[in-house]
Design an enzyme around this catalytic site. Structure first.
Site, PDB file in Angstrom:
ATOM      1  N   HIS A  18       0.843  -1.207   0.000  1.00  0.00           N
ATOM      2  CA  HIS A  18       0.000   0.000   0.000  1.00  0.00           C
ATOM      3  C   HIS A  18       0.875   1.254   0.000  1.00  0.00           C
ATOM      4  O   HIS A  18       0.637   2.203  -0.743  1.00  0.00           O
ATOM      5  CB  HIS A  18      -0.881   0.058   1.259  1.00  0.00           C
ATOM      6  CG  HIS A  18      -1.900  -1.027   1.381  1.00  0.00           C
ATOM      7  ND1 HIS A  18      -2.079  -1.755   2.530  1.00  0.00           N
ATOM      8  CD2 HIS A  18      -2.819  -1.494   0.489  1.00  0.00           C
ATOM      9  CE1 HIS A  18      -3.063  -2.623   2.359  1.00  0.00           C
ATOM     10  NE2 HIS A  18      -3.523  -2.492   1.128  1.00  0.00           N
ATOM     11  N   LYS A  42     -17.001  -7.717   5.326  1.00  0.00           N
ATOM     12  CA  LYS A  42     -16.074  -8.397   6.232  1.00  0.00           C
ATOM     13  C   LYS A  42     -15.906  -7.555   7.498  1.00  0.00           C
ATOM     14  O   LYS A  42     -15.900  -6.334   7.432  1.00  0.00           O
ATOM     15  CB  LYS A  42     -14.684  -8.548   5.597  1.00  0.00           C
ATOM     16  CG  LYS A  42     -14.663  -8.756   4.117  1.00  0.00           C
ATOM     17  CD  LYS A  42     -13.258  -8.616   3.573  1.00  0.00           C
ATOM     18  CE  LYS A  42     -13.158  -7.599   2.464  1.00  0.00           C
ATOM     19  NZ  LYS A  42     -11.863  -7.335   1.925  1.00  0.00           N
ATOM     20  N   ARG A  91      -1.495  -6.027  -8.394  1.00  0.00           N
ATOM     21  CA  ARG A  91      -0.373  -6.887  -8.037  1.00  0.00           C
ATOM     22  C   ARG A  91      -0.115  -7.956  -9.088  1.00  0.00           C
ATOM     23  O   ARG A  91       0.998  -8.199  -9.487  1.00  0.00           O
ATOM     24  CB  ARG A  91      -0.635  -7.561  -6.682  1.00  0.00           C
ATOM     25  CG  ARG A  91      -0.512  -6.607  -5.521  1.00  0.00           C
ATOM     26  CD  ARG A  91      -1.045  -7.218  -4.282  1.00  0.00           C
ATOM     27  NE  ARG A  91      -2.450  -7.555  -4.455  1.00  0.00           N
ATOM     28  CZ  ARG A  91      -3.265  -7.936  -3.504  1.00  0.00           C
ATOM     29  NH1 ARG A  91      -2.815  -8.098  -2.287  1.00  0.00           N
ATOM     30  NH2 ARG A  91      -4.538  -8.178  -3.735  1.00  0.00           N
TER      31      ARG A  91
HETATM   32  O1  PNS Z   1      -8.454  -2.996   0.014  1.00  0.00           O
HETATM   33  P1  PNS Z   1      -9.667  -3.558  -0.670  1.00  0.00           P
HETATM   34  O2  PNS Z   1     -10.491  -4.373   0.302  1.00  0.00           O
HETATM   35  O3  PNS Z   1      -9.347  -4.298  -1.928  1.00  0.00           O
HETATM   36  O4  PNS Z   1     -10.534  -2.267  -1.089  1.00  0.00           O
HETATM   37  C1  PNS Z   1     -11.761  -2.436  -1.740  1.00  0.00           C
HETATM   38  C2  PNS Z   1     -12.526  -1.110  -1.788  1.00  0.00           C
HETATM   39  C3  PNS Z   1     -12.645  -0.481  -0.419  1.00  0.00           C
HETATM   40  C4  PNS Z   1     -11.835  -0.162  -2.729  1.00  0.00           C
HETATM   41  C5  PNS Z   1     -13.927  -1.455  -2.365  1.00  0.00           C
HETATM   42  O5  PNS Z   1     -14.467  -2.527  -1.651  1.00  0.00           O
HETATM   43  C6  PNS Z   1     -14.906  -0.294  -2.322  1.00  0.00           C
HETATM   44  O6  PNS Z   1     -14.754   0.670  -3.015  1.00  0.00           O
HETATM   45  N1  PNS Z   1     -15.925  -0.431  -1.463  1.00  0.00           N
HETATM   46  C7  PNS Z   1     -16.928   0.607  -1.260  1.00  0.00           C
HETATM   47  C8  PNS Z   1     -18.298   0.123  -1.707  1.00  0.00           C
HETATM   48  C9  PNS Z   1     -18.457   0.304  -3.194  1.00  0.00           C
HETATM   49  O7  PNS Z   1     -18.319   1.387  -3.730  1.00  0.00           O
HETATM   50  N2  PNS Z   1     -18.767  -0.809  -3.878  1.00  0.00           N
HETATM   51  C10 PNS Z   1     -18.951  -0.809  -5.303  1.00  0.00           C
HETATM   52  C11 PNS Z   1     -17.639  -0.916  -6.040  1.00  0.00           C
HETATM   53  S1  PNS Z   1     -17.860  -2.132  -7.202  1.00  0.00           S
END
Ligand code: PNS
Length: 160
Positions: A18, A42, A91
């Site tokens: 990150h 989660k 990644r």
């Molecule tokens: O570190 P991560 O868990 O891969 O991050 C994922 C994240 C937080 C970027 C993603 O889950 C997100 O944007 N969640 C917010 C809810 C949302 O907007 N969902 C629709 C996107 S398809």
């Protein structure tokens, strides 16, 4: 042009992967908002406050980086902040399908929103927060995986 971008994630906890993406984004753009997702399906190991504090310490040397948190849809949050660009790390090929889906969904929700990907540093391609949690909680050495300044706090939490 004064360009602000968002680096979103769960950051449960922040890893060197990150930090690499955030650092590189901070060199490419004027301002980087690192956006911590508060509510997700989660249950995070680290509370929102802990994830934010670890990130704040990890990026303390980067003047144009701010840590924020958001609930709900990222596309909405970006619109409300007036930010039109998401920056994420890729990644491996395994990340691609999920990230591609999210980028397309976000664009449907907010057509002004672009998603840009930075390729992960070669040393970080295998690295994830879940791997850090598993190795750390089982007594393994995570010093090559997380920023040194937050290592002890992450270990203390994982070995509780
Ligand atoms: O570190 P991560 O868990 O891969 O991050 C994922 C994240 C937080 C970027 C993603 O889950 C997100 O944007 N969640 C917010 C809810 C949302 O907007 N969902 C629709 C996107 S398809």
């Amino acid at each position: 042009m004064n360009k602000t971008v968002i680096c979103p994630g769960s950051f449960d906890p922040v890893t060197l992967g990150h930090l690499d993406i955030i650092t590189r984004a901070s060199k490419l753009f004027d301002r980087v908002l690192v956006a911590v997702l508060v509510n997700s399906s989660k249950t995070p190991t680290f509370s929102t406050a802990e994830r934010i504090e670890l990130l704040r310490d990890a990026v303390s040397g980067l003047d144009n980086v701010e840590i924020v948190s958001f609930e709900g849809l990222l596309a909405e949050y970006c619109k409300n902040c007036g930010v039109d660009t998401i920056v994420k790390g890729l990644r491996a090929v395994s990340d691609f399908e999920y990230e591609f889906q999210m980028a397309l969904a976000n664009k449907k929700l907010n057509p002004d929103l672009e998603t840009m990907f930075l390729t992960a540093d070669a040393d970080s391609t295998f690295l994830s927060s879940s791997m850090v949690r598993e190795i750390g909680s089982m007594g393994g050495d995570i010093s090559n995986f997380v920023p040194a300044c937050v290592h002890d706090r992450i270990i203390a939490k994982l070995r509780k």
